[in-house]
Design an enzyme around this catalytic site. Structure first.
Site, mmCIF file in Angstrom:
data_model
loop_
_atom_site.group_PDB
_atom_site.id
_atom_site.type_symbol
_atom_site.label_atom_id
_atom_site.label_comp_id
_atom_site.label_asym_id
_atom_site.label_seq_id
_atom_site.Cartn_x
_atom_site.Cartn_y
_atom_site.Cartn_z
ATOM 1 N N LYS A 1 -13.208 -1.163 5.811
ATOM 2 C CA LYS A 1 -12.494 -2.125 6.653
ATOM 3 C C LYS A 1 -13.134 -2.143 8.046
ATOM 4 C CE LYS A 1 -9.802 -2.338 3.008
ATOM 5 N NZ LYS A 1 -8.606 -1.625 2.686
ATOM 6 N N ASP B 1 -2.192 6.947 5.610
ATOM 7 C CA ASP B 1 -3.239 6.088 5.056
ATOM 8 C C ASP B 1 -3.606 5.111 6.169
ATOM 9 O OD1 ASP B 1 -4.847 4.227 3.842
ATOM 10 O OD2 ASP B 1 -3.447 3.734 2.222
ATOM 11 N N TRP C 1 0.829 -1.214 0.000
ATOM 12 C CA TRP C 1 0.000 0.000 0.000
ATOM 13 C C TRP C 1 0.848 1.242 0.000
ATOM 14 C CZ3 TRP C 1 -4.400 -0.209 -2.101
ATOM 15 C CH2 TRP C 1 -5.194 -1.356 -2.001
HETATM 16 C C1 LIG Z 1 -8.083 -1.199 1.297
HETATM 17 C C2 LIG Z 1 -6.947 -0.233 1.306
HETATM 18 C C3 LIG Z 1 -6.799 0.756 0.324
HETATM 19 C C4 LIG Z 1 -7.695 0.831 -0.881
HETATM 20 O O1 LIG Z 1 -8.840 1.520 -0.693
HETATM 21 P P1 LIG Z 1 -9.861 1.729 -1.904
HETATM 22 O O2 LIG Z 1 -11.120 2.052 -1.221
HETATM 23 O O3 LIG Z 1 -9.923 0.463 -2.710
HETATM 24 O O4 LIG Z 1 -9.361 2.856 -2.732
HETATM 25 C C5 LIG Z 1 -5.747 1.646 0.450
HETATM 26 N N1 LIG Z 1 -4.878 1.575 1.470
HETATM 27 C C6 LIG Z 1 -4.980 0.624 2.421
HETATM 28 C C7 LIG Z 1 -4.002 0.584 3.533
HETATM 29 C C8 LIG Z 1 -6.021 -0.313 2.367
HETATM 30 O O5 LIG Z 1 -6.121 -1.257 3.303
#
Ligand SMILES: *Cc1c(COP(=O)(O)O)cnc(C)c1O
Length: 368
Positions: A203, A179, A109
């Protein structure tokens, strides 16, 4: 009118996202589906300019601010485009005349964020655990930070590698951007240590479709001219995230999940439960050589636990047997293989206990 939800047969869902939600939230959504609070409408059918929906979104923001302790000097935005969208939107908004961005690379990521930011800025990777197979968070002392960087970007929890920050890095005057998609609202966070936090909801806090951005006010208002208006934090902040139609139904569900979190005792109580769940699984992984997790002890994720079988040819049998027991979505990410158990807020301890029982059984049947 009949309800169809009372006898639903539910599995233990270890999906990395979109992920399991609290059953009480789903039941409440089902109950309110046709007629929200006597409005005669589903939330899906409401104008985002109407008083009913405005109250729903205001309540979600209020709960989020309370649970996470968001200072008044931070904006909370409900946007679309996902965390992957933010990989472009954050640089567009936060460069503020700076040339470069510092990134810490802890896995897949991080790499996605780095790749996208390169379209808009000079990118410096100030520390990386790539050489060690992304099995730890590089120690803060080893980061070579640029005091002129626009910001420092981290991924607080690598959803695929199962590596999580258990400290908040000090970046001095340079804003820290995280993030937090896969550990957002899973534990208390000192928001004022961050310039910006972003997370997709799917999540820990709701369904896919809404992306939450928490940004310090003074960082807002200097977006690049090319920034789409719908992704300009200032435009959206001034419009209460309603410059364009927000993902209304997703935000409504987020509100219900946040209310559930409050009823659970808030973030400290939720973190304690998350620690208990993760400890149960890691304890078992460490007690046998039949399974293993490669991540450094201090940096193991409480949210996503990748694990492998000593004998990879048994993967398929393991996953099939798990499915038969109602333990689903345990297949590891295609880039890593093996298994991954995601233990988000709404996954009960009994699910982890059932998984560990199954692992013991499986080992007894196939192991040494
Ligand atoms: C799931 C996830 C994403 C992706 O998110 P989207 O909604 O598909 O854009 C980005 N960063 C992390 C750490 C994630 O777990």
């Amino acid at each position: 009118m009949t309800t169809t939800t009372t006898t639903a047969k539910r599995v233990f869902n270890f999906s990395p996202g979109p992920a399991t939600l609290p059953e009480v939230v789903l039941r409440q959504a089902a109950e309110e589906m046709l007629d929200w609070h006597g409005s005669g409408m589903s939330v899906m059918e409401m104008s985002h300019r109407g008083k009913e929906y405005i109250a729903i979104q205001a309540e979600a923001e209020k709960l989020l601010r309370e649970l996470l302790g968001v200072p008044a000097s931070y904006k909370v935005l409900f946007l679309q485009g996902g965390a992957i969208g933010q990989n472009a939107i954050v640089p567009m908004n936060l460069l503020r005349g700076h040339a470069g961005i510092d990134f810490v690379d802890t896995g897949e990521w991080s790499l996605k964020s780095i790749k996208e930011a390169k379209k808009y800025a000079q990118v410096h990777i100030v520390a990386s655990s790539a050489a060690d197979g992304y099995t730890h968070v590089p120690a803060r002392e080893r980061w070579q930070l640029d005091p002129d960087a626009a910001y420092v970007h981290i991924c607080s929890n690598e959803t695929i590698g199962g590596v999580q920050y258990h400290f908040t890095p000090d970046t001095g005057q340079v804003p820290l951007v995280a993030d937090m998609s896969s550990d957002f609202m899973s534990r208390p966070v000192d928001v004022k240590r961050y310039g910006l936090i972003y997370a997709g909801a799917q999540k820990n806090v709701g369904p896919a479709g809404v992306t939450i951005v928490i940004v310090r006010e003074d960082l807002v208002g200097q977006a690049l001219p090319i920034t789409p208006s719908a992704f300009d934090y200032k435009v959206q902040a001034e419009a209460d995230s309603m410059y364009n139609t927000p993902p209304t139904y997703a935000i409504y569900i987020v509100g219900l999940v946040l209310r559930w979190m409050q009823a659970q005792g808030g973030l400290a109580a939720i973190e304690a439960r998350n620690r208990e769940k993760a400890a149960l699984l890691y304890k078992h992984l460490d007690s046998t050589s039949f399974f293993f997790n490669p991540v450094a002890l201090a940096d193991r994720s409480l949210m996503n636990v990748p694990f492998k079988l000593k004998v990879p040819s048994l993967d398929e049998a393991f996953l099939k047997g798990a499915d038969e027991r109602g333990l689903v979505q345990l297949k590891g990410h295609r880039s890593v293989g093996g298994m991954r158990a995601s233990l988000y807020n709404a996954l009960p301890l009994s699910a982890v206990a059932a998984l560990v029982d199954y692992m013991k059984d499986f080992e007894a049947r196939h192991g040494g």
